[in-house]
Design an enzyme around this catalytic site. Sequence first.
Site, PDB file in Angstrom:
ATOM      1  CB  CYS A   1      -0.922   0.022   1.215  1.00  0.00           C
ATOM      2  SG  CYS A   1      -1.931   1.511   1.321  1.00  0.00           S
TER       3      CYS A   1
ATOM      4  CD  GLU B   1      -2.865 -10.203   2.910  1.00  0.00           C
ATOM      5  OE1 GLU B   1      -2.526 -10.458   4.077  1.00  0.00           O
ATOM      6  OE2 GLU B   1      -2.067  -9.867   2.013  1.00  0.00           O
TER       7      GLU B   1
ATOM      8  NE  ARG C   1      -0.503 -13.367   8.425  1.00  0.00           N
ATOM      9  CZ  ARG C   1       0.736 -12.990   8.748  1.00  0.00           C
ATOM     10  NH1 ARG C   1       1.147 -13.134   9.997  1.00  0.00           N
ATOM     11  NH2 ARG C   1       1.558 -12.482   7.857  1.00  0.00           N
TER      12      ARG C   1
ATOM     13  NE  ARG D   1      -1.527  -9.358   7.403  1.00  0.00           N
ATOM     14  CZ  ARG D   1      -1.028  -9.308   8.637  1.00  0.00           C
ATOM     15  NH1 ARG D   1      -1.817  -8.953   9.647  1.00  0.00           N
ATOM     16  NH2 ARG D   1       0.238  -9.602   8.863  1.00  0.00           N
TER      17      ARG D   1
END
Length: 465
Positions: free
Chosen positions: A75, A113, A164, A166
Amino acid sequence: MGFKFVDLFAGIGGFHAALGAMGGECVYASEIDKDAARIYQRNWGLKPDGDITLAANEDVMEVPPHDVLVGGFPCQPFSKSGKQMGMDETRGTLFWNIARIIEVHAPSIVLLENVRNIAGPRHIHEWEVIIQTLRQLGYRVSKEPMVVSPHLIRPEFGGRPQVRERVFIAATRIPSGKKDHNSNPEIPDLSAVKMNWDPQKWNLNKDLPLEKLTTIRSKMDVALVDTEIKWLEAWNEFVEIMRIELNGDKLPGFPIWADDWVHTTKLSIPYGTPAWKENFLRKNADLYTKHKKVLDAWLKKWNHLEDFPPSRRKLEWQAQNAKNLWETVLHFRPSGIRAKRATYLPALVAITQTSIIAKQKRRITIREAARLQGLPDWFDFVDQSQSLTYKQLGNGVNVGAVYNVLKAQVFRDLDLLGKSKLTDAILSAPSNPDFVLGNHVDYHRVAEAIKFKNDVEIPPLRLVN
């Protein structure tokens, strides 16, 4: 094969594992990190391309046609200089290269993702640009972030005992000539794979499972060193002392900062101290004042922790009613030693702060870390260093999370996708990717001691039909 997919920013192949287990054929992969690309090629039999900006741009399109595009994309900040939204604003970022591929090949499904923060308050603009770009390209996609963690997915569906979180972006192409009245769809529904699952039910021995280390070398690779054991012995004594002092009450849940223990009458908080820190300083002073006698004796015994690094003079107790430190899972963090119940583990990170199984006085092994990401036991890291392997695993995507998100996306958008080889393959795939990845593998390949060099072509592991 039921469908073709491309795997962008592929790492070592978490997306590949999930889509391959559904019957997909990977026709193109990109990964700029050469070490990760070697491991990808070793296990999946496909050599990833390097720099995606050279393979997919305004002048070049080396990515072949495909049905599904997946990727854990970096990103990069998008410009906020103007009000322009969409593809023009993404230029100069890696997301623009993804958009360019989508524009040319129009895959039926796009699944991206990223880390949790991409949908946070600091990245509102970037998030809006991504969603708007996908919609401009003709895709149905929710503006709400889809946050998924494998520890919330039932084990029978491929969940794993790892927190986790995401964000997944599930975009489905609107067929040409079809008007989509669902302009802002709900995110794909994962309720079926989460139903009635309490993450406190995870059991590392049963659900990971933990390895039985049988050789001296395997034990030494992950064993805590003497200084680390000393830190834990000291803090374990603190826990046991406080258990007695508090007479059955819970241990403090706030961070314990031994360096900041002072009597409340001597507490001095500098002007400008953030409110959160002031709160913890006051709580530490109260704790010390109430239990000064036993805490002074503890500090004296351990030489006031003077030979402990600053971050090891701090304890974050999140293990609730665990009797002592050795019953917990530990993490050496910059903010202190964190202790949690031995149910599920903190997220793997792309550094060597690996979780510690306190009872065994060792870190988790490479194989255990791979299992946390849903990779099968035949997955081969060859002869690379442990630190590099932990980094690659920490950068990876969880297989079970991808598998279930993609299934949920297809269910959501069957009105767009219709009946096809793609939808048949995904919806008829087993409920758990482990059924495919774990049971249909040529295991004798795993034991081969093959040197993995840049100039050597290594044959892939073969799936057995």
